[in-house]
Design a protein around this motif. Sequence first.
Motif, PDB file in Angstrom:
ATOM      1  N   ALA A 113      27.675  26.338 -58.150  1.00  0.00           N
ATOM      2  CA  ALA A 113      26.213  26.313 -58.128  1.00  0.00           C
ATOM      3  C   ALA A 113      25.782  25.882 -56.735  1.00  0.00           C
ATOM      4  N   PHE A 114      24.697  26.473 -56.251  1.00  0.00           N
ATOM      5  CA  PHE A 114      24.156  26.170 -54.930  1.00  0.00           C
ATOM      6  C   PHE A 114      22.651  25.953 -55.069  1.00  0.00           C
ATOM      7  N   THR A 115      22.097  25.080 -54.231  1.00  0.00           N
ATOM      8  CA  THR A 115      20.650  24.906 -54.200  1.00  0.00           C
ATOM      9  C   THR A 115      20.199  24.741 -52.763  1.00  0.00           C
TER      10      THR A 115
ATOM     11  N   GLY B 216      21.529  23.463 -47.530  1.00  0.00           N
ATOM     12  CA  GLY B 216      21.877  23.792 -48.900  1.00  0.00           C
ATOM     13  C   GLY B 216      22.965  22.871 -49.399  1.00  0.00           C
ATOM     14  N   ALA B 217      23.133  22.840 -50.705  1.00  0.00           N
ATOM     15  CA  ALA B 217      24.172  22.036 -51.336  1.00  0.00           C
ATOM     16  C   ALA B 217      24.855  22.896 -52.387  1.00  0.00           C
ATOM     17  N   GLY B 218      26.112  22.609 -52.633  1.00  0.00           N
ATOM     18  CA  GLY B 218      26.824  23.371 -53.639  1.00  0.00           C
ATOM     19  C   GLY B 218      28.034  22.636 -54.160  1.00  0.00           C
ATOM     20  N   GLY B 219      28.472  23.062 -55.339  1.00  0.00           N
ATOM     21  CA  GLY B 219      29.661  22.478 -55.936  1.00  0.00           C
ATOM     22  C   GLY B 219      30.020  23.207 -57.218  1.00  0.00           C
TER      23      GLY B 219
ATOM     24  N   ALA C 287      28.781  19.189 -51.906  1.00  0.00           N
ATOM     25  CA  ALA C 287      28.571  18.910 -50.486  1.00  0.00           C
ATOM     26  C   ALA C 287      27.301  19.610 -50.042  1.00  0.00           C
ATOM     27  N   ALA C 288      26.705  19.090 -48.968  1.00  0.00           N
ATOM     28  CA  ALA C 288      25.471  19.672 -48.432  1.00  0.00           C
ATOM     29  C   ALA C 288      25.576  19.793 -46.920  1.00  0.00           C
ATOM     30  N   THR C 289      24.906  20.810 -46.393  1.00  0.00           N
ATOM     31  CA  THR C 289      24.786  20.922 -44.948  1.00  0.00           C
ATOM     32  C   THR C 289      23.664  19.987 -44.510  1.00  0.00           C
ATOM     33  N   GLU C 290      23.669  19.635 -43.228  1.00  0.00           N
ATOM     34  CA  GLU C 290      22.621  18.739 -42.736  1.00  0.00           C
ATOM     35  C   GLU C 290      22.232  19.141 -41.322  1.00  0.00           C
ATOM     36  N   VAL C 291      21.378  20.142 -41.257  1.00  0.00           N
ATOM     37  CA  VAL C 291      20.877  20.664 -40.001  1.00  0.00           C
ATOM     38  C   VAL C 291      19.438  20.198 -39.850  1.00  0.00           C
ATOM     39  N   GLY C 292      19.010  19.984 -38.626  1.00  0.00           N
ATOM     40  CA  GLY C 292      17.623  19.585 -38.386  1.00  0.00           C
ATOM     41  C   GLY C 292      16.660  20.680 -38.797  1.00  0.00           C
ATOM     42  N   CYS C 293      15.679  20.328 -39.621  1.00  0.00           N
ATOM     43  CA  CYS C 293      14.695  21.283 -40.126  1.00  0.00           C
ATOM     44  C   CYS C 293      13.315  20.645 -40.094  1.00  0.00           C
ATOM     45  N   ASP C 294      12.355  21.392 -40.528  1.00  0.00           N
ATOM     46  CA  ASP C 294      11.011  20.880 -40.715  1.00  0.00           C
ATOM     47  C   ASP C 294      11.077  19.663 -41.647  1.00  0.00           C
ATOM     48  N   PRO C 295      10.375  18.575 -41.342  1.00  0.00           N
ATOM     49  CA  PRO C 295      10.412  17.377 -42.189  1.00  0.00           C
ATOM     50  C   PRO C 295      10.038  17.650 -43.651  1.00  0.00           C
TER      51      PRO C 295
END
Length: 138
Positions: A66-68, A74-77, A92-100
């Motif tokens: 599943a991913f969200t 995004g996160a998935g597992g 696990a989730a990615t952590e890239v700089g984005c809009d707050p």
Amino acid sequence: MHSQPKSRRARVALSFLALVALAPAGCAPPSLSEAELVGTWAVSRSPAGVPPEFAMATIEFTDEYAFTGAGCNGAGGAYSVRGNAIRIGSWAATEVGCDPKLHEVEDLLYSGFTELTIEGEEIVMSTSAGEARFVRED
């Protein structure tokens, strides 16, 4: 001394009745099978007071994962289904700089991602801001 056993018997009887009454809810068959989960699910109702960007959130199911996400990270597992409960184990989730605002939306998604519920034809996510509902997109 005679009232003590009656009280204990009453508590045992009430506990048994409560278990019998609740048992069907925990063992109810899912309204959607695991195969029917596969695909992309889009927000049909956001929690009150969340950024409008929450409407971009999706949950995607494959046969195993599943991913969200909401357009940035995004996160998935891996997930499992038992009755109407969907559980995402290690994720696990990615952590890239984005809009707050997107980071705020992602935090809300991650707060409810590990325990989802199937209700009819919807997936329900209980986030830290309240309940979100998702419907099949494809």
